[in-house]
Scaffold this motif. Sequence first.
Motif, PDB file in Angstrom:
ATOM      1  N   THR A  48       0.834  -1.213   0.000  1.00 32.75           N
ATOM      2  CA  THR A  48       0.000   0.000   0.000  1.00 32.75           C
ATOM      3  C   THR A  48       0.864   1.257   0.000  1.00 32.75           C
ATOM      4  O   THR A  48       0.519   2.262  -0.634  1.00 32.75           O
ATOM      5  N   ASP A  52       0.520   4.662  -2.210  1.00 28.58           N
ATOM      6  CA  ASP A  52       0.417   5.971  -1.557  1.00 28.58           C
ATOM      7  C   ASP A  52       1.500   6.920  -2.062  1.00 28.58           C
ATOM      8  O   ASP A  52       1.255   8.124  -2.231  1.00 28.58           O
ATOM      9  N   LEU A  70       6.333  10.026   2.951  1.00 33.60           N
ATOM     10  CA  LEU A  70       5.289   9.209   3.537  1.00 33.60           C
ATOM     11  C   LEU A  70       5.419   9.307   5.044  1.00 33.60           C
ATOM     12  O   LEU A  70       6.524   9.468   5.572  1.00 33.60           O
ATOM     13  N   ASP A  77      -1.307   9.513   5.745  1.00 29.27           N
ATOM     14  CA  ASP A  77      -0.509   8.705   4.819  1.00 29.27           C
ATOM     15  C   ASP A  77       0.733   9.417   4.314  1.00 29.27           C
ATOM     16  O   ASP A  77       1.786   8.795   4.159  1.00 29.27           O
ATOM     17  N   ALA A  91      -4.979   9.327   2.199  1.00 35.23           N
ATOM     18  CA  ALA A  91      -5.252   8.956   0.814  1.00 35.23           C
ATOM     19  C   ALA A  91      -6.097   7.694   0.764  1.00 35.23           C
ATOM     20  O   ALA A  91      -5.967   6.804   1.607  1.00 35.23           O
TER      21      ALA A  91
END
Length: 219
Positions: A48, A52, A70, A77, A91
Amino acid sequence: MSHLSRDRIVAAKKDIESFRPLEEFCAYSSELINLMPSDQFFVAAGMTFARDAWIASRVARGLDATRVRLVPDNWPDFEIEVDGTSISFEATEVDLPDRRRSDEYRAVAAGTTPRMTHDPVEAWAARAAQIPAALQTAARSKAAKRYPPTADLVIYLNIDERGIRHEQIVDDLSENTKEASRAFRRVWVLWKATLYLVWDNGRLASLAVSLASDPELSP
């Protein structure tokens, strides 16, 4: 193309949890995507963060950010810096409700389904018809998590109706995301090559930022 090792993935995630200049972050994100096959990027556990990072790079470019990272915690996120101000983002991705992307990519990887299939006009209209409910579900789901209302929400709308109802869908973005409007500082929708600001501090907004025509996150 072979899958990235678990150690390489862990190292990559750690690398982009520190602020990087915009161009460096975007280049790193693109490199990461290109280093792995699609089935790993889209369906493997723990990836993930890579998706992102792609969304973060698009948002950061649209808002002329200087630095991006990040966030290592569970929320939000990612974070960008614009004119010396930090902006946090949660997100989420919106896809067709009945789509099983993991099955699609596993089938392609196994050679049991073609990469290109016929896409009739009727299918475009069917996808367009599903966008309002899909956006509403995403907005409702994120609002229900009751995050502190200090971050922006960006919804990546990953449904392409080939332009058949484009204007109507854009006109209805605010209506279909209103359940998130008071749960987040601002609400954005990233669709195709445009970043739309649809809610700003609980008030309707109307801003569309054109982005470079980079490839979409998935076909």
